[in-house]
Design a protein around this motif. Structure first.
Motif, short mmCIF file in Angstrom:
data_model
loop_
_atom_site.label_atom_id
_atom_site.label_comp_id
_atom_site.label_asym_id
_atom_site.label_seq_id
_atom_site.Cartn_x
_atom_site.Cartn_y
_atom_site.Cartn_z
N ASP A 18 0.83 -1.21 0.00
CA ASP A 18 0.00 0.00 0.00
C ASP A 18 0.86 1.26 0.00
N VAL A 19 2.02 1.19 0.65
CA VAL A 19 2.93 2.34 0.68
C VAL A 19 3.52 2.58 -0.71
N ALA A 22 0.88 4.00 -2.95
CA ALA A 22 0.64 5.41 -2.67
C ALA A 22 1.69 6.29 -3.36
N GLU A 256 2.04 9.24 4.94
CA GLU A 256 0.73 9.20 5.60
C GLU A 256 0.18 7.77 5.58
N THR A 257 0.33 7.08 4.45
CA THR A 257 -0.16 5.70 4.34
C THR A 257 0.53 4.81 5.37
N SER A 258 1.85 4.93 5.48
CA SER A 258 2.59 4.08 6.41
C SER A 258 2.26 4.42 7.86
N LYS A 260 -0.48 5.57 9.00
CA LYS A 260 -1.81 5.01 9.27
C LYS A 260 -1.72 3.51 9.54
#
Length: 390
Positions: A18-19, A22, A256-258, A260
């Motif tokens: 996901d990181v 992103a 921000e993704t990480s 979270k």
């Protein structure tokens, strides 16, 4: 067949899909409303990870060395006395940075594989009027873990600021910045924070910001000057556009993704996962009659392991043989003993399956190179370690 190798060095690390996804989105404007929201949220999430609700976060394009440089540039004035507590290569680097800004530095160096005693630190603080001290939480060169809490308490006792180099520890080792009264805690994106290289991350306490505000001379580093960056951080957190230097837009989206992901796991649970995996991994290493660089397990980092090569094994050959098994490890870094040891990172999104793959590749490499070990022994020790914990 997987088309890539498992990267098990102490940073950059393996990143969450996901990181990486992103990071791959089309680059947005750094003053677009949705990016301002992402930047502002990242600053807020940093406080949760650092456990510093009162801290002032900074997100700057750069490396962990820039974060060290920023702390020094903003808090040092010519002639300020600083105590550097060193357990390896990066303690010495901090001294080099401080010296560049005209600090009067004293370095307390631990013998290889050890930490500086609290008695030695207090003895030195009693003798000199120090402005601040630096601690390397985990030195990436040695795999030594230092407990910053009692050192921070000593710093407070003698009215000294404390700066923690958390490049190889933040989001992987226990950290309670506000509770432990650490004044600055800095890191970089590519280690336990779990984002590709390119971001310097720093959290400053209210006291550190006051010391900076009361300095008598201008900050001598233009790019690192908090006078330039503080208005930007405040603007983004207030969800307003602002500009000093163009931020690394895609990296901050990934950050921000990480962050979270980290907060969803729970920072305490994440630290415990690192501790459990590292403890079991060290058991696997020990079962192969390999020695780690730290003299005791209590001062061994949970984010990486530094391991001595067994006698008669060529380090270059070991690494090359492991690469053939699709596992990449790092060589030694500390100049005095660089050819005698190797390093394996186990931080961030690391799983037990990753470490099983590492131990399997390590066993095969050692056997192929003629080191007498029993095949499967480290895997058994690792699995037994995890089962005891669970």
């Amino acid at each position: 067949m997987k088309g890539r190798k498992l990267l098990m060095i102490p940073g950059p690390i393996e990143f969450e899909p996901d990181v990486l996804q992103a990071m791959s989105i089309a680059t947005n404007s750094h003053v677009a409303p949705d990016f301002i929201e992402i930047f502002g949220k990242s600053l807020e999430l940093m406080r949760a990870v650092w456990k510093s609700p009162k801290g002032q976060p900074f997100i700057i394009s750069g490396t962990g060395t820039l974060a060290m440089d920023m702390a020094a540039a903003n808090l040092i004035e010519l002639g300020d006395r600083v105590l550097v507590i060193s357990t390896g290569y990066f303690g010495k680097r901090f001294k080099d940075i401080l010296d560049r800004y005209g600090a009067n530095t004293t370095i307390l160096e631990a013998p290889i594989g050890e930490v500086v005693s609290l008695d030695a630190i207090e003895k030195e603080l009693k003798q000199g009027q120090y402005k601040f001290l630096t601690i390397t939480h985990v030195d990436t060169s040695t795999g030594i873990l230092v407990d910053p809490k009692p050192i921070a308490h000593l710093a407070k006792k003698y009215n000294v600021l404390s700066i923690l180099d958390g490049v190889c520890s933040v989001a992987g080792e226990e950290l309670k910045q506000d509770e432990w009264e650490l004044d600055v805690v800095l890191t970089a994106s590519q280690k336990a924070i779990g984002v590709p290289p390119g971001l310097a991350l720093l959290m400053a306490s209210e006291k550190a910001m006051q010391v900076w505000e009361n300095r008598k001379t201008p900050v001598s580093n233009y790019y690192a000057d908090w006078n330039n960056w503080l208005p930007i951080m405040r603007a983004y957190e207030e969800r307003r556009p602002s500009y000093f230097g163009t931020p690394a837009v895609n990296l901050i989206v990934a950050l921000e993704t990480s962050l979270k992901i980290i907060c969803k796991e729970g920072i305490d649970q994440r630290v415990k996962r690192h501790q459990n995996l590292a403890k079991s991994f060290r058991a696997g290493i020990a079962s192969l009659n390999l020695e780690i660089l730290p003299k005791t397990n209590t001062i061994a980092a949970n984010t990486l392991s530094a391991v001595y090569y067994p006698e008669g094994i060529n380090g270059t050959s070991l690494s090359a043989t492991m690469v053939e098994s699709n596992v990449i490890i790092a060589g030694g870094l500390l100049p005095e003993i660089k050819p005698s040891y190797f390093r394996i990172g186990h931080m961030g999104s690391v799983s037990s399956n990753d470490l099983i793959a590492v131990l399997s590749a390590l066993e095969r490499a050692l056997i192929e190179l003629g080191h007498p070990i029993e095949s499967g022994k480290s895997l058994q020790a690792f699995q037994n370690g995890l089962l005891k914990i669970n």
